[in-house]
Design an enzyme around this catalytic site. Structure first.
Site, PDB file in Angstrom:
ATOM      1  N   ASP A  91      17.883  42.577  28.495  1.00 52.44           N
ATOM      2  CA  ASP A  91      17.602  43.857  27.813  1.00 52.44           C
ATOM      3  C   ASP A  91      16.871  43.642  26.494  1.00 52.44           C
ATOM      4  O   ASP A  91      16.019  44.434  26.108  1.00 52.44           O
ATOM      5  CB  ASP A  91      18.902  44.608  27.506  1.00 52.44           C
ATOM      6  CG  ASP A  91      19.543  45.159  28.753  1.00 52.44           C
ATOM      7  OD1 ASP A  91      18.920  45.093  29.816  1.00 52.44           O
ATOM      8  OD2 ASP A  91      20.678  45.673  28.643  1.00 52.44           O
ATOM      9  N   ARG A 242      19.116  48.909  35.056  1.00 51.53           N
ATOM     10  CA  ARG A 242      20.028  49.633  35.960  1.00 51.53           C
ATOM     11  C   ARG A 242      20.310  48.791  37.197  1.00 51.53           C
ATOM     12  O   ARG A 242      21.429  48.780  37.717  1.00 51.53           O
ATOM     13  CB  ARG A 242      19.403  50.964  36.374  1.00 51.53           C
ATOM     14  CG  ARG A 242      19.539  51.970  35.282  1.00 51.53           C
ATOM     15  CD  ARG A 242      19.124  53.358  35.673  1.00 51.53           C
ATOM     16  NE  ARG A 242      19.411  54.210  34.524  1.00 51.53           N
ATOM     17  CZ  ARG A 242      18.635  55.170  34.067  1.00 51.53           C
ATOM     18  NH1 ARG A 242      17.519  55.458  34.681  1.00 51.53           N
ATOM     19  NH2 ARG A 242      18.986  55.879  33.019  1.00 51.53           N
TER      20      ARG A 242
END
Ligand SMILES: Cc1cc2nc3c(=O)[nH]c(=O)nc-3n(C[C@H](O)[C@H](O)[C@H](O)COP(=O)(O)OP(=O)(O)OC[C@H]3O[C@@H](n4cnc5c(N)ncnc54)[C@H](O)[C@@H]3O)c2cc1C
Length: 382
Positions: A91, A242
């Site tokens: 991330d 996700r």
């Protein structure tokens, strides 16, 4: 049936060994003590697993999305908090990879290469901006060759331990989605401070921090891409993370199911193993079917990303996110049920897995939001 390359087989064998020998034995302890898994950080770095997606040109191993998904799956079977470390690293790194200039990539991504233990984070959420990220208040104002940032973030995974992090802030609030920009910020930047690390229900072997910015000065060269491209950068990163969350969830589901199956074969009631009882068999059958379905969808999305079909990968990755996390919640709850009172006790790992699973329904976009995004894309977009 996925056919693995020799390289993938080798990586997964290593990951399995690390999971069983290094991570599983410490999983209960780091949960109990809410301890950051430095042992995992070290061993991941030594084995090229801390930043699996980092391109070779920046010193990384550049694994495929499918391999990344399988790594997260394998680790989550035994310790979801350790898997979260790899997820948080991606991330923090992906926004630079997606949007940064070559100069910026050289400056920061090369620091993640080799056996680097450098930690990253992704700072978007604020107290009043969770699902509704456009209501973020953090502001970055250009002042000569710097930006001056004021605001705050919360819940940030790796927040207070991250050496560098990507920060989302408004440079032009009137432009809403087109007024958000992304920056790379280094630990120790004057004006950066930390509040509390959260006391959590699950994934307790990870750090989630409040971060405050008071006239924090960032060099203008740390802007990722152009001003105003931050929101599209954020969505691009979210569409991949996700899928990582989905991989983590389906790994947790498999870990809990495996434990429940072994237990059911051993536990004797009414003179026979409870594995012989039909209600237990039905529960296990449902657990296995839904875990397999979630796994297949995760692999499909990963292969689509690997084939360069970002739209299909994002769509199926989103579906995988809510399917796998709902599956993980149900499977871990049923694993506790299969084990009866023992499942409820901290002596066994399934209650931890049940607490860990809950987060996968919430972060990287709640399941309500992810369902809405999926429905909208199927109904309203061409
Ligand atoms: C442990 C943990 C780690 C995290 N790590 C990070 C991180 O590293 N970086 C980061 O930036 N963020 C991180 N987050 C933040 C996370 O992504 C948010 O918590 C999540 O997006 C939800 O925001 P919220 O908690 O403010 O809930 P809210 O947005 O307040 O939602 C509350 C409820 O309302 C529902 N809801 C909200 N809006 C709608 C809508 N329009 N339609 C239908 N239902 C809706 C939600 O689904 C939810 O059920 C983390 C969170 C946690 C708990």
């Amino acid at each position: 049936m996925i056919k693995l390359t020799e390289d993938q087989k080798l990586v997964l064998e290593t990951v399995k060994k690390i999971a069983v020998n290094e991570l599983e034995p410490r999983a209960a302890e780091i949960d109990e003590k809410a301890e950051f898994p430095t042992h995992a950080q070290k061993i991941f770095a030594e084995n090229g697993l801390l930043n699996p997606l980092l391109p070779v040109q920046y010193g990384g191993v550049e694994m495929s999305m499918l391999t990344m998904v399988m790594i997260l799956e394998e680790i989550s079977k035994v310790c979801a908090s350790s898997a979260l470390l790899i997820l948080a690293q991606a991330d923090g790194m992906l926004p630079i990879l997606h949007g940064g200039s070559e100069e910026l990539k050289q400056k920061f991504l090369t620091r993640l290469g080799g056996d680097s233990q450098l930690l990253t984070a992704f700072a978007a959420t604020e107290p009043s901006a969770g699902s509704d990220l456009l209501s973020m208040k953090t502001r970055a104002v250009r002042d000569g060759d710097h930006y001056v940032v004021n605001g705050q973030k919360c819940f940030i995974t790796n927040g207070s331990v991250a050496d560098i992090f990507t920060l989302y802030a408004y440079t032009d609030p009137d432009k809403r989605a087109k007024g958000i920009s992304t920056f790379v910020v280094e630990k120790g930047t004057p004006g950066l401070s930390y509040g509390k690390n959260e006391h959590k229900m699950g994934m307790r072997g990870s750090v989630n921090s409040e971060m405050f910015f008071e006239d924090m000065k960032i060099p203008a060269e740390n802007l990722i891409g152009e001003e105003g491209t931050g929101f599209s950068n954020l969505l691009q990163t979210l569409s991949q993370n996700r899928l990582f969350c989905a991989a983590q969830a389906m790994g947790i589901a498999q870990g809990a199911m495996r434990y429940a199956i072994n237990y059911a074969k051993e536990r004797v009631q009414f003179g026979k193993p409870i594995a012989r009882l039909i209600p237990i068999q039905l529960m296990i059958a449902d657990m296995a079917a839904s875990a397999e379905a979630a796994r297949a969808l995760c692999y499909r999305a990963a292969e689509e990303f690997d084939a360069g079909d970002h739209d299909a990968g994002a769509l199926h990755g989103g579906m995988a996110k809510f399917l796998a996390s709902d599956t993980a919640m149900r499977v871990t709850t049923d694993a506790v049920q299969v084990m009866g009172g023992y499942g409820y006790m901290k002596d066994y790992p399934v209650e931890r897995m049940m607490r860990d699973a809950k987060l996968t329904q919430i972060y990287t976009g709640t399941n309500q939001i992810t369902r809405m995004v999926t429905g909208r894309s199927l109904l309203l977009e061409k």
